[in-house]
Write a protein that holds these residues in place. Structure first.
Motif, short mmCIF file in Angstrom:
data_model
loop_
_atom_site.label_atom_id
_atom_site.label_comp_id
_atom_site.label_asym_id
_atom_site.label_seq_id
_atom_site.Cartn_x
_atom_site.Cartn_y
_atom_site.Cartn_z
N LYS A 34 0.78 -1.15 -0.09
CA LYS A 34 -0.07 0.08 -0.16
C LYS A 34 0.85 1.17 -0.08
O LYS A 34 0.57 2.23 -0.62
CB LYS A 34 -0.78 -0.08 1.14
N ALA A 35 1.96 1.27 0.82
CA ALA A 35 2.85 2.39 0.97
C ALA A 35 3.51 2.66 -0.63
O ALA A 35 3.47 3.72 -1.14
CB ALA A 35 4.16 2.12 1.79
N ALA A 36 3.97 1.58 -1.29
CA ALA A 36 4.49 1.69 -2.53
C ALA A 36 3.48 2.35 -3.56
O ALA A 36 3.85 3.09 -4.43
CB ALA A 36 4.99 0.28 -3.27
N ALA A 37 2.32 1.98 -3.51
CA ALA A 37 0.98 2.26 -4.37
C ALA A 37 1.01 4.03 -4.26
O ALA A 37 0.97 4.63 -5.29
CB ALA A 37 -0.29 1.46 -4.19
N ILE A 38 0.97 4.19 -2.79
CA ILE A 38 0.90 5.80 -2.47
C ILE A 38 2.09 6.50 -3.05
O ILE A 38 2.04 7.55 -3.74
CB ILE A 38 0.76 6.16 -0.86
N ILE A 39 3.35 5.82 -3.01
CA ILE A 39 4.59 6.62 -3.57
C ILE A 39 4.57 6.63 -5.08
O ILE A 39 4.92 7.65 -5.49
CB ILE A 39 5.60 5.79 -2.83
N ILE A 40 4.13 5.61 -5.80
CA ILE A 40 3.90 5.91 -7.32
C ILE A 40 3.06 6.64 -7.66
O ILE A 40 3.32 7.38 -8.63
CB ILE A 40 3.85 4.46 -7.82
N ASN A 41 1.94 6.62 -6.98
CA ASN A 41 0.99 7.76 -7.19
C ASN A 41 1.32 9.09 -7.33
O ASN A 41 1.21 9.97 -8.04
CB ASN A 41 -0.34 7.50 -6.44
N GLY A 42 2.24 9.47 -6.21
CA GLY A 42 2.74 10.66 -5.76
C GLY A 42 3.78 11.07 -6.97
O GLY A 42 3.70 12.29 -7.39
N MET A 43 4.57 10.02 -7.59
CA MET A 43 5.42 10.26 -8.62
C MET A 43 4.69 10.72 -10.02
O MET A 43 5.09 11.54 -10.38
CB MET A 43 6.45 9.08 -8.85
N GLU A 44 3.73 9.72 -10.29
CA GLU A 44 2.72 9.96 -11.36
C GLU A 44 2.12 11.31 -11.25
O GLU A 44 1.79 11.92 -12.47
CB GLU A 44 2.04 8.79 -11.63
N GLN A 45 1.69 11.83 -10.07
CA GLN A 45 0.84 13.07 -9.93
C GLN A 45 2.17 14.33 -9.75
O GLN A 45 1.74 15.49 -9.45
CB GLN A 45 0.14 13.10 -8.84
N ASN A 46 3.36 13.90 -10.08
CA ASN A 46 4.19 15.22 -9.76
C ASN A 46 4.27 15.84 -8.56
O ASN A 46 4.39 17.11 -8.55
CB ASN A 46 4.33 16.18 -10.82
#
Ligand SMILES: NC(=O)c1ccc[n+]([C@@H]2O[C@H](COP(=O)([O-])OP(=O)(O)OC[C@H]3O[C@@H](n4cnc5c(N)ncnc54)[C@H](O)[C@@H]3O)[C@@H](O)[C@H]2O)c1
Length: 269
Positions: free
Chosen positions: A218-230
């Protein structure tokens, strides 16, 4: 930066959040270079990648070895042709000991992995990233990088250094193609205690403790989402969000609250 079809380096890809970041990125169609000091753990990540393993290359490297990281650039670029992103995730915590009793050897090890390792990756790959149409650097700091935790003072200082490194880079890279995100996880269920050479004292492996701590996927999904949203900054977990709010409202009160909560870990060393 969207992950699909990008070449992304993940440090600490053999365990915990790093492993889940690798698997998540592969699932989104990225090509991934996973780095870890632990070769066996990296091979487990390859196994877990299953049918996506063809898009994953692993490199057994110690991120504190600057010349090894510089040598790695050639290997990764010759394998994939280029690099679009780095997720600086590898890190360790310190023993729950006060600074007054902590040896310089331990202090240097924590700073070398958490701060210098991150810096070596950035300094090695930034010139290349600046040539890409789009690029992104993500650094994993910690809730402990803005909030003092007794017994983790040097860890916190290393993560605060990562925070300011990343925020400074964000300003310096304004107007370029390179985006920068800093991540502040709260508690996440991983093997960081044992990987840092400590016994589990936070209850991460007990069933009751385990249930209340955010899972690494779940933490990884939040992090990747943060990257994809800049995103400029990403807070991972309710605890990180709550303490960020409280710390900005009243730093002394927030520090006192954590000192009280974590005090038992320190005194039972
Ligand atoms: N778990 C948490 O509660 C938590 C909270 C806040 C921040 N963080 C941060 O998140 C990051 C990932 O932590 P995790 O909990 O997934 O830990 P983890 O121990 O599960 O994974 C860390 C990985 O980094 C690798 N590593 C350690 N030293 C290395 C080196 N010198 N060179 C290359 N690889 C090395 C380890 O072998 C391991 O595979 C760390 O930076 C940590 O400080 C974790």
């Amino acid at each position: 930066m969207k992950a699909q079809n990008k070449v992304i380096i993940v440090t600490g890809g053999g365990s915990g959040m790093g492993r889940e970041l690798v698997l998540n990125l592969l699932g989104k169609g990225a090509l991934v270079a996973a780095i870890d000091i632990n070769g066996t753990a990296l091979q487990e990540t390859v196994q877990l990648a299953g049918s996506n393993a063809g898009a994953l290359s692993v490199f057994v490297t110690d991120i504190t070895d600057r010349s090894a990281i510089e040598g790695l650039a050639e290997k990764v670029i010759s394998k994939f042709g280029h690099v679009d992103g780095i997720i600086n995730n590898a890190g360790i915590i310190q023993p729950f000991i006060k600074v007054n009793e902590l040896s310089y050897e331990v202090i240097e090890r924590v700073m070398n992995i958490n701060f210098y390792g991150t810096l070596y990756l950035i300094k090695t790959f930034l010139p290349h990233l600046l040539t890409r149409p789009q690029a992104h650097i993500v650094d994993i700091s910690s809730m402990g990088g803005f909030l003092p935790v007794p017994g983790q003072t040097i860890y916190g200082a290393s993560k605060a250094a990562v925070k300011l490194l990343k925020e400074g880079l964000h300003s310096e890279l304004h107007g370029t193609n390179v985006r920068v995100t800093v991540v502040f996880p709260g508690g996440v269920r991983t093997n960081i205690m044992s990987n840092s050479g400590l016994a589990d004292r936070m209850g991460a492996s007990s069933s009751k403790g385990a249930q209340s701590i955010l899972s690494a996927d779940k933490a990884a999904a939040i992090i990747i989402n943060g990257m994809e949203q800049n995103r400029y900054r990403v807070l991972v977990g309710k605890d990180a969000k709550m303490m960020d709010f409280l710390y900005r409202l009243n730093p002394g009160y927030a520090a006192g609250l954590i000192a009280k909560k974590m005090g038992a870990l320190l005194s039972s060393k």
